[in-house]
Structure formats: C-alpha cells, structure tokens
Write an enzyme that holds these catalytic residues in place. Structure first.
Site, PDB file in Angstrom:
ATOM      1  N   HIS A 129       0.847  -1.207   0.000  1.00 25.00           N
ATOM      2  CA  HIS A 129       0.000   0.000   0.000  1.00 25.00           C
ATOM      3  C   HIS A 129       0.875   1.248   0.000  1.00 25.00           C
ATOM      4  O   HIS A 129       0.594   2.223  -0.709  1.00 25.00           O
ATOM      5  CB  HIS A 129      -0.885   0.052   1.253  1.00 25.00           C
ATOM      6  CG  HIS A 129      -1.851  -1.076   1.378  1.00 25.00           C
ATOM      7  ND1 HIS A 129      -1.720  -2.058   2.326  1.00 25.00           N
ATOM      8  CD2 HIS A 129      -2.980  -1.369   0.681  1.00 25.00           C
ATOM      9  CE1 HIS A 129      -2.720  -2.922   2.216  1.00 25.00           C
ATOM     10  NE2 HIS A 129      -3.496  -2.529   1.235  1.00 25.00           N
TER      11      HIS A 129
ATOM     12  N   GLY B 212      -2.590  -2.147  -6.933  1.00 27.40           N
ATOM     13  CA  GLY B 212      -1.446  -3.057  -7.042  1.00 27.40           C
ATOM     14  C   GLY B 212      -1.697  -4.179  -8.040  1.00 27.40           C
ATOM     15  O   GLY B 212      -2.816  -4.690  -8.161  1.00 27.40           O
TER      16      GLY B 212
END
Ligand code: PAF
Length: 281
Positions: A34, A144
């Site tokens: 993150h 991601g």
C-alpha cells in the site's frame, strides 16, 4: 494530514486542494505494498489521498469480513509517514445508507478466475470503487498488480463509465522470501507462512519454462500444480494461464498472458500472479 469520515467533509476538504489529486483506495491494515502506492502518488500528484474502508459488499457470506484485520491508528501513522495529505475513513452506514440499491458490474471480467470462485466479489469491488471515484474525483487512482484481475476490471470500469480517473497499476511488493505482501498474510502461523512461498515459486517455474520456449498453456498449468503439490500445507484452488487483457484461458501462449493462482494455506486464501513474457523490473 487530515482525516475525514463523511462524504460532506471529504468534498469540503477536497474543494481547495491542489491538483492533480491522487487516490489510493485500501481496506486498511496497511503494508509496504500500500505504501508503495502512496509514494508513487506522492511523486505524481500535488495532493495525495487514501481511503480506508473494509467494504462488506465484496466479501462472500463464508468469507473473513468479521475477522479482517483492522488497526486504524497504525494505518494513519503509516499513511502520514508515507506522505498522504488526506484520509477518508467512512463508516458502513456512510457508504451504504439504508435503502442503498445501485450496483455496478463489469460483466465478462467479473465472471472469470476470482469471480468464478467468489461470486458477487467484483460487483462489490466495482460498486465501492465507482463510489470512491465519484466522491474523490481524483485525477489518478493507484492499485497493485497483486490483485491483477481487480486492477484490470477497475481500468475497464473507468474507461466504460468515463470516470475521468486514470487507473495506475503498480508492481507487486514482495517480502524478502518473495511472498506477495497481503493483509491476509497475518493469518498465517510460522509453518504456514513458510509454505506460502510456494505460490511464487510455482509461478516462477512457469516463467522459467516459458523462457526456455514452452508455449503450451496446459503444460505450464501442470508444472505449476506439480511444484505446489510438493507443499503439503498448500491446497490449490485454481491455476490459470489467460490472455492478459480479457482473462480468457489460453491453449497456446501466443500473446501476453497472466499466470495466476489461488491457494489455501490452512484456512487462509492467498493469490499471486506473474506475467508472460515476464515484466521487466
Ligand atoms: O484492493 C482492495 O483493498 C479493495 O478491493 C479495494 C480496491 C480498496 C476496494 O474495496
């Protein structure tokens, strides 16, 4: 760093924000993966925002919504250190008020891979992400590659519904032993944690075979299953070698492919993927 929890507060906080605005949507319990998205946003945007919301609509009835790890103070400290300017932490009632009744579905992509084994999952993801895109109106949003299907689906959603938010997909961040970072890794006991490295090892075997000329997708799938079968704590749910854009299963790898798998290690379900040809890092 400002922290807001209602849509009205968010709109007010964003009103005078410098542009471009970058958004990193998360479900919290943050890790380096993150933070790599936040840092990338920091490089490319004048105002960096994040959301922390464990979205109930993307969990199936037998999934881990109740036990999903949460630690807001730790997450906020990490976001501040990584350079976020604003964090949105809405309640479930704020995102889904009584009577909420509109759903978004990215049809074909939602039905494959994760969608096949997690019915309704991507409807929940697409709906909450479109809400976040509407709430933030950010120029860019960061996701991601670890959740490759989610990233593709959100790109399609953004294109099909003209959201005006550019979807940026960033490389998977791995632990020193190459396990893909995930909030769910915290469920693993030490033996399971060790066994979990079998995902990436199996995927790398497919990459190795591809590099040595193998193009038969079934042989690649079977090589992945063979490596995984040697790990007694791992139970493979699916192995896929699919077109990297449509996620249709391939017979022959004659175009860019996504090689992905889902594996249960104990009760914990882990996913990972690699690209063919391998992405240059
Ligand atoms: O990847 C996640 O953490 C979630 O699926 C997302 C994109 C924040 C939507 O809830």
């Amino acid at each position: 760093m400002q922290v807001v929890s209602t849509v009205a507060q968010l709109r007010a906080a964003l009103a005078g924000a410098p542009r471009p605005v970058g958004l990193v949507p998360t479900m919290g319990y943050l890790h380096e993966g993150h933070l790599s998205l936040v840092r990338r946003a920091r490089q490319e945007c004048a105002f960096v925002t994040a959301s922390i919301f464990v979205n109930p609509t993307q969990f199936g009835p037998k999934e881990d919504l109740a036990s999903y790890p949460r630690d807001l103070p730790r997450d906020l400290a990490m976001l501040e250190r990584a350079g976020a300017d604003l964090v949105f932490t809405p309640s479930v009632e704020e995102m889904y008020p009584a009577g909420f009744d509109t759903w978004v579905e990215v049809s074909a992509l939602s039905r494959r891979l994760e969608g096949e084994v997690r019915p309704g999952h991507f409807r929940g993801v697409a709906t909450v992400v479109l809400k976040l895109f509407n709430q933030f109106r950010a120029e860019r949003a960061y996701f991601g590659q670890k959740d490759a299907q989610q990233a593709l689906l959100i790109q399609k959603l953004a294109a099909d519904l003209d959201t005006g938010t550019q979807v940026v997909i960033c490389p998977t961040v791995r632990e020193p032993d190459d396990l893909a970072m995930s909030s769910r890794n915290t469920y693993l006991d030490p033996a399971q944690r060790k066994a979990a490295t079998v995902l990436y090892r199996s995927l790398c075997e497919a990459q190795r075979l591809y590099q040595s000329g193998e193009r038969d997708a079934e042989r690649l799938r079977s090589a992945i299953r063979t490596v995984s079968a040697a790990e007694p704590l791992a139970r493979v749910q699916y192995v896929s070698v699919a077109d990297a854009g449509t996620l249709e299963e391939l017979a022959v790898v004659d175009r860019p492919a996504l090689v992905s798998m889902a594996v249960f290690v104990g009760k914990t379900r882990l996913i990972d993927n690699v690209l063919l040809p391998p992405a240059v890092s």
